[in-house]
Design an enzyme around this catalytic site. Structure first.
Site, PDB file in Angstrom:
ATOM      1  N   HIS A  57     -10.286  -2.594  11.709  1.00 29.98           N
ATOM      2  CA  HIS A  57      -9.175  -3.420  11.208  1.00 29.98           C
ATOM      3  C   HIS A  57      -8.945  -4.546  12.216  1.00 29.98           C
ATOM      4  CE1 HIS A  57      -4.717  -3.356   9.619  1.00 29.98           C
ATOM      5  NE2 HIS A  57      -5.449  -4.222   8.958  1.00 29.98           N
ATOM      6  N   SER A  81      -1.051  -3.357  10.452  1.00 28.36           N
ATOM      7  CA  SER A  81      -0.703  -4.216   9.322  1.00 28.36           C
ATOM      8  C   SER A  81       0.579  -4.995   9.600  1.00 28.36           C
ATOM      9  CB  SER A  81      -0.526  -3.359   8.071  1.00 28.36           C
ATOM     10  OG  SER A  81      -1.716  -2.649   7.825  1.00 28.36           O
ATOM     11  N   CYS A 133       1.170  -7.232  11.855  1.00 29.66           N
ATOM     12  CA  CYS A 133       1.492  -7.313  13.288  1.00 29.66           C
ATOM     13  C   CYS A 133       0.786  -8.477  13.978  1.00 29.66           C
ATOM     14  CB  CYS A 133       1.173  -6.003  13.986  1.00 29.66           C
ATOM     15  SG  CYS A 133       2.308  -4.693  13.516  1.00 29.66           S
ATOM     16  N   ARG A 172       0.850  -1.196   0.000  1.00 28.51           N
ATOM     17  CA  ARG A 172       0.000   0.000   0.000  1.00 28.51           C
ATOM     18  C   ARG A 172       0.881   1.239   0.000  1.00 28.51           C
ATOM     19  NH1 ARG A 172      -1.898   1.025   4.374  1.00 28.51           N
ATOM     20  NH2 ARG A 172      -1.165  -0.771   5.552  1.00 28.51           N
ATOM     21  N   ARG A 190       2.447 -12.024  -0.408  1.00 30.69           N
ATOM     22  CA  ARG A 190       1.173 -12.450   0.192  1.00 30.69           C
ATOM     23  C   ARG A 190       0.533 -13.588  -0.561  1.00 30.69           C
ATOM     24  NH1 ARG A 190      -1.426  -8.645   4.173  1.00 30.69           N
ATOM     25  NH2 ARG A 190       0.218  -7.133   4.591  1.00 30.69           N
ATOM     26  N   LYS A 221      -9.577  -2.518   1.905  1.00 27.07           N
ATOM     27  CA  LYS A 221      -9.325  -1.343   2.764  1.00 27.07           C
ATOM     28  C   LYS A 221     -10.137  -0.128   2.318  1.00 27.07           C
ATOM     29  CE  LYS A 221      -6.207  -3.748   4.800  1.00 27.07           C
ATOM     30  NZ  LYS A 221      -6.141  -4.090   6.204  1.00 27.07           N
ATOM     31  N   TYR A 251      -1.753  -3.560  -6.691  1.00 25.21           N
ATOM     32  CA  TYR A 251      -1.445  -4.295  -5.472  1.00 25.21           C
ATOM     33  C   TYR A 251      -2.512  -4.192  -4.387  1.00 25.21           C
ATOM     34  CZ  TYR A 251       1.232  -6.698  -2.005  1.00 25.21           C
ATOM     35  OH  TYR A 251       1.622  -7.622  -1.097  1.00 25.21           O
ATOM     36  N   ASP A 296      -8.973  -9.820   9.082  1.00 22.79           N
ATOM     37  CA  ASP A 296      -8.502  -8.459   8.768  1.00 22.79           C
ATOM     38  C   ASP A 296      -9.525  -7.352   9.060  1.00 22.79           C
ATOM     39  OD1 ASP A 296      -6.217  -6.986   7.750  1.00 22.79           O
ATOM     40  OD2 ASP A 296      -7.426  -6.500   5.994  1.00 22.79           O
TER      41      ASP A 296
END
Ligand code: GTP
Ligand code: SPV
Ligand code: MN
Length: 589
Positions: free
Chosen positions: A229, A251, A253, A72, A373, A209, A200, A276
């Site tokens: 989130h 993110s 974490c 991002r 990912r 998001k 992406y 998420d």
């Protein structure tokens, strides 16, 4: 009669001037056809998808993005509200007219020679009254296929929208993948996102998001709910009782890992509902209920292995839902499987790295990009909760907040009540990760793990959290955790992953009122021996260090918190400012 949906598609066709328009129906047959086309298509100089070893990884494909487009881009992400104050100091702002003119300039004729994909999709299980209808336009076949995994694509979305104009419009073109012509523009008041120049994840899969957090957080503010989130999990105890938790971590974490946790403690089991995003409503009985708007995982590959996350390894090898996509990992050429740091102990000798180069085993460089990912359906997950498609969602008893901090923040503590919990979440700081472009490892404020995702002024967002607390009859307990505290040698002190179940068990004991807690300056702490450490080789001193509130560290922390609070001026709720003043007093500042 032409419907608003049809008008929108016509308007997009005129703007983008594609060679063809394709409306997705969401079927498996269609996805297989698109995957075939993607294997024969080149975009930006690379083949879009490559089939991987079907025995090891069924239905799986490999995708490599432009090396300038691997995360991002927060500095290119804007919230375009009528006034700058509405977006708040937590967002980049641009005047909506200016932003639209800029984006329309990029969009004009951008799909000449390409196919325009129209993706009708629902965020949330379609039976739910909390689910939302959306349409994304894109010229990326990779995005189209990824959206099938991440959301509910297909006819049910078209049926739900019908003749209504009430649907999210997501307009995306990968353009020429030029960072100078890359923008992700949000128009919360118009239920609209325009994105150009990136293929992406969070920049391009606009249901994620862009819609389910930035736009939805604004909708939630207007309508009295929360878009967060957060993971959603049910934790079953040895008696079979399931306690539902939400968990917010910035993110990269630890959300996905916690969402698919295999507990070390006997008799405990985690049921996965989301990794998420959570949409949280006050239910008819006055409790908080959460649904997952997504239908898939877009998870961090590095660090995912049999030791850390065996459930995800099984998910990735499951053949239920088509397709699974690996993006920017390395490839082991000996058997055509994706590879990343942490998936196996030994490094294969014949590998292609994430940039398509032969990998030099002796180099110190990573073979997979740190933000590489996988995109995989949640229905592939063996620990999927039977409640996952419950239209009402699941009732929440605990909310876990966390961050990635080598110091200062204890392993676990509990907030005294809802408002203290909102305060605790509002002061979260976390080290930046590879999920967003820019420097990694800088501590920044990331309240509720929502700094990059709150689509309006965060001062008002905090007030909204406080207000929700007033509407709820049975409030969840709020906890703060830090799995990432390090010792003098830079080693993680807490084993993390499966052993995090020990901390969750303590939380359940607190929720059930089975154990007491000790009060410290920042909140409530586990009493002696209250955390089940059976079978774990950890020193008493290490546990003490992990749970320590170091006043000198906290004095430094308060300086950063005050600086952050000050940015919001009088938008920062008085209650939170009072909590900060109280904390300073307790710390002797
Ligand atoms: P986003 O998808 O970016 O929102 O991230 P996420 O919060 O889902 O992050 P994820 O669970 O994928 O974890 C990111 C990284 O943290 C991975 O490399 C993990 O291996 C690592 N990680 C997760 N949990 C733990 C833990 O308990 N301890 C340690 N030391 N590392 C962890
Ligand atoms: C995050 O960065 O928090 C993610 C990955 O979950 S992305 O979808 O790229 O935003
Ligand atoms: Mn995320």
């Amino acid at each position: 009669m032409t419907t608003p949906m049809e008008l929108f598609v016509e308007e997009m066709q005129k703007l983008f001037q594609p060679d063809e328009v394709y409306v997705m129906d969401g079927s498996q047959e269609e996805a297989e056809r698109l995957a075939d086309i993607a294997q024969k298509s080149e975009v930006d100089g690379r083949v879009v998808l490559r089939k991987l070893n079907d025995k090891e990884y069924p239905n799986s494909y490999y995708h490599r993005s432009n090396s300038n487009d691997v995360a991002r881009t927060e500095h290119l992400t804007f919230v375009c509200t009528p006034s700058e104050t509405e977006a708040g100091p937590n967002n980049n702002w641009m005047d909506p007219k200016e932003a639209k003119a800029k984006m329309t300039g990029f969009f004009k004729g951008a799909m000449k020679g390409r196919t325009m994909y129209v993706i009708p999709f629902v965020m949330g299980t379609p039976k739910s009254k909390y689910a939302k209808n959306c349409i994304q336009i894109t010229d990326s076949i990779y995005v189209a296929l990824s959206m099938r995994v991440m959301s509910r694509v297909g006819k049910q979305a078209i049926e739900r929208i019908g003749g209504s104009s009430d649907f999210f419009r997501g307009i995306h073109s990968i353009g020429d993948v030029n960072p100078d012509r890359r923008f992700i523009m949000h128009f919360p008041q118009e239920n609209l996102v325009m994105s150009f120049g990136s293929g992406y994840g969070g920049n391009a899969l606009l249901g994620k998001k862009c819609y389910s957090l930035r736009i939805a957080s604004y909708l939630g503010y207007k309508e009295g709910w929360l878009a967060e989130h957060m993971i959603i999990v049910g934790v079953q105890d040895p008696n079979g009782k399931v306690t539902y938790f939400l968990g917010a971590f910035p993110s990269a974490c630890g959300k996905t890992n916690l969402a698919l946790l295999e507990p070390v403690l006997k008799g405990y089991k985690v049921w996965t509902l989301g990794d998420d995003i959570a949409w949280i409503n006050v239910g008819e009985d006055g409790r908080l209920y959460a649904i997952n708007p997504e239908a898939g995982f877009f998870g961090v590959a590095p660090g995912t292995g049999l030791k850390t996350n065996p459930v995800m390894v099984k998910t990735l090898k499951n053949d239920k839902f088509f397709p699974t996509i690996f993006t920017n990992t390395a490839v082991d050429n000996s058997n055509n499987t994706p590879w990343w740091e942490g998936v196996s102990d030994e490094v294969p000798s014949d590998m292609t790295d994430w940039q398509g180069q032969k990998y030099d085993k002796d180099s110190s460089k990573a073979a997979a990009h740190p933000n590489s990912r996988f995109t995989v359906s949640i229905y592939n997950c063996p620990t999927l909760s039977p409640e996952c498609d419950n239209p009402k969602g699941v009732p929440i008893s605990g909310i876990i907040f966390g961050g990635r901090r080598k110091d200062t923040i204890p392993l676990v503590y509990e907030a005294k009540d809802w408002n203290s919990g909102v305060f605790t979440a509002s002061i979260i700081g976390s080290e930046t990760t590879a999920a967003s472009s820019g420097q990694v490892g800088n501590v920044r404020r990331d309240p509720m793990a929502m700094l990059p995702f709150c689509g309006y002024n965060m001062g008002e967002y905090f007030q909204h959290w406080l207000n929700i607390g007033k509407k709820v009859q049975k409030l969840p307990k709020i906890f703060m955790v830090n799995w990432f505290r390090k010792d003098e040698n830079g080693k993680f002190m807490w084993p993390g992953f499966k052993d995090n179940s020990r901390i969750i068990k303590w939380m359940i004991d607190r929720i059930e009122g089975k154990v007491g807690a000790k009060e410290a300056e920042i909140g409530l702490f586990p009493e002696e021996n209250a955390i089940d450490l059976s079978g774990l080789d950890i020193k008493k001193e290490t546990m003490e260090k992990l749970l320590k509130v170091d006043k000198e560290d906290w004095k430094k922390e308060v300086v950063m918190i005050e600086e952050f609070y000050a940015k919001f001026g009088n938008k920062m709720p008085v209650d939170l400012r009072n909590h900060l003043a109280e904390l300073k007093k307790k710390l002797g500042i």
